[in-house]
Design an enzyme around this catalytic site. Sequence first.
Site, PDB file in Angstrom:
ATOM      1  CE  LYS A 110       4.906  88.003 -27.002  1.00  0.00           C
ATOM      2  NZ  LYS A 110       3.996  88.480 -26.004  1.00  0.00           N
ATOM      3  CE  LYS A 125       2.688  91.291 -27.627  1.00  0.00           C
ATOM      4  NZ  LYS A 125       1.970  91.259 -26.350  1.00  0.00           N
TER       5      LYS A 125
HETATM    6  C1  PBG Z   1      -0.444  90.072 -24.444  1.00  0.00           C
HETATM    7  C2  PBG Z   1       0.592  89.003 -24.613  1.00  0.00           C
HETATM    8  C3  PBG Z   1       0.611  88.093 -25.676  1.00  0.00           C
HETATM    9  C4  PBG Z   1       1.699  87.252 -25.453  1.00  0.00           C
HETATM   10  C5  PBG Z   1       2.324  87.660 -24.286  1.00  0.00           C
HETATM   11  N1  PBG Z   1       1.627  88.759 -23.788  1.00  0.00           N
HETATM   12  C6  PBG Z   1      -0.323  87.895 -26.788  1.00  0.00           C
HETATM   13  C7  PBG Z   1      -0.873  89.041 -27.521  1.00  0.00           C
HETATM   14  O1  PBG Z   1      -0.256  90.111 -27.633  1.00  0.00           O
HETATM   15  O2  PBG Z   1      -1.995  88.891 -28.004  1.00  0.00           O
HETATM   16  C8  PBG Z   1       2.056  86.114 -26.358  1.00  0.00           C
HETATM   17  C9  PBG Z   1       3.032  85.121 -25.861  1.00  0.00           C
HETATM   18  C10 PBG Z   1       3.056  83.876 -26.666  1.00  0.00           C
HETATM   19  O3  PBG Z   1       2.409  83.738 -27.722  1.00  0.00           O
HETATM   20  O4  PBG Z   1       3.762  82.937 -26.245  1.00  0.00           O
HETATM   21  N2  PBG Z   1      -0.157  91.102 -23.591  1.00  0.00           N
END
Ligand code: PBG
Length: 307
Positions: free
Chosen positions: A231, A178
């Site tokens: 991601k 991520k």
């Molecule tokens: C945080 C989380 C995020 C997303 C999913 N879980 C955002 C972040 O890490 O700040 C983003 C998903 C999206 O942008 O569609 N645990």
Amino acid sequence: MVRETHLRPEDMVLPLFVTEGVGVKEEISSMPGCFRYSIENLLIKAEEALEVGIRGIALFPKIKEEKKDSLASYSWDEENFYLKAITELKEKLPKLILFTDVAMDPYSSDGHDGIVKEGVILNDETLEVLGKMALAQAKAGADFISPSDMMDGRVGYLRSILDENNFKDVGIMAYSAKYASSFYGPFRDALESAPKAGDKKTYQMDPANRVEAVREVRLDLEEGADMVMIKPALSYLDIISDVKKESTVPVCAYFVSGEYAMIMAAGEKGWLNAEEALYEATLSVKRAGADVIFTYGAIELAKRNLS
Ligand code: PBG
């Protein structure tokens, strides 16, 4: 006949946002077509997803500011509406595969995925919080615990907590690679979960790194992940392709809020055909090697497949 890639409804997971209250359906301004639902409206949407052939949803909570604290303690509170929503979804729609989110940010007064002390994220102390959260979600009926926090060692820790408590059948879908991405902006609007100070660059990955993603995936596989995720998706197709070669479990990719929003916004301006662009972009994620794609466009894309 000679087509190499197919985007099927069962390849997609629909992320949905649940909020407190009754009769709530609030559109998220930066995510056209996406809403925050209270439980009964959430059920209607989840049922619609099942009807078009989608098998899974990923559920995220929008928590009121007054319920947030530095330890995210509402996340394992038995009165938490998110846990109630999980139970109700599984009761009413038992065929639905439910991916529940494990990370502190929706519940954290600091807006971070881990405990913050003097500006530093406390990795190991955070694991205990994640363990309580995961256990509460498993008890509520989750099929897959989905740690999106990026703390080190959390997959192994969560696996042992689940096993010790006899939730051996609850799987772990790990957000393994991520990245610290600006494409999460609209999601943070949806949950009002943006960091109050600092950024997430000490625990999420540097967008410049490719080899590191494979290392993160290997670690999560060793620790017991049943599925791994990359991601965002669209700016990371090379990573998806690398991970697909390496992974012995299904590979997910998250077509995130900002990736969805930029296509929808250009569509609203008449600069491109949003539905066609969304299809092409999502297909590219499948072609790169993703087995499962988390996408806000899942229902529209699935319907397209039916027609
Ligand atoms: C945080 C989380 C995020 C997303 C999913 N879980 C955002 C972040 O890490 O700040 C983003 C998903 C999206 O942008 O569609 N645990």
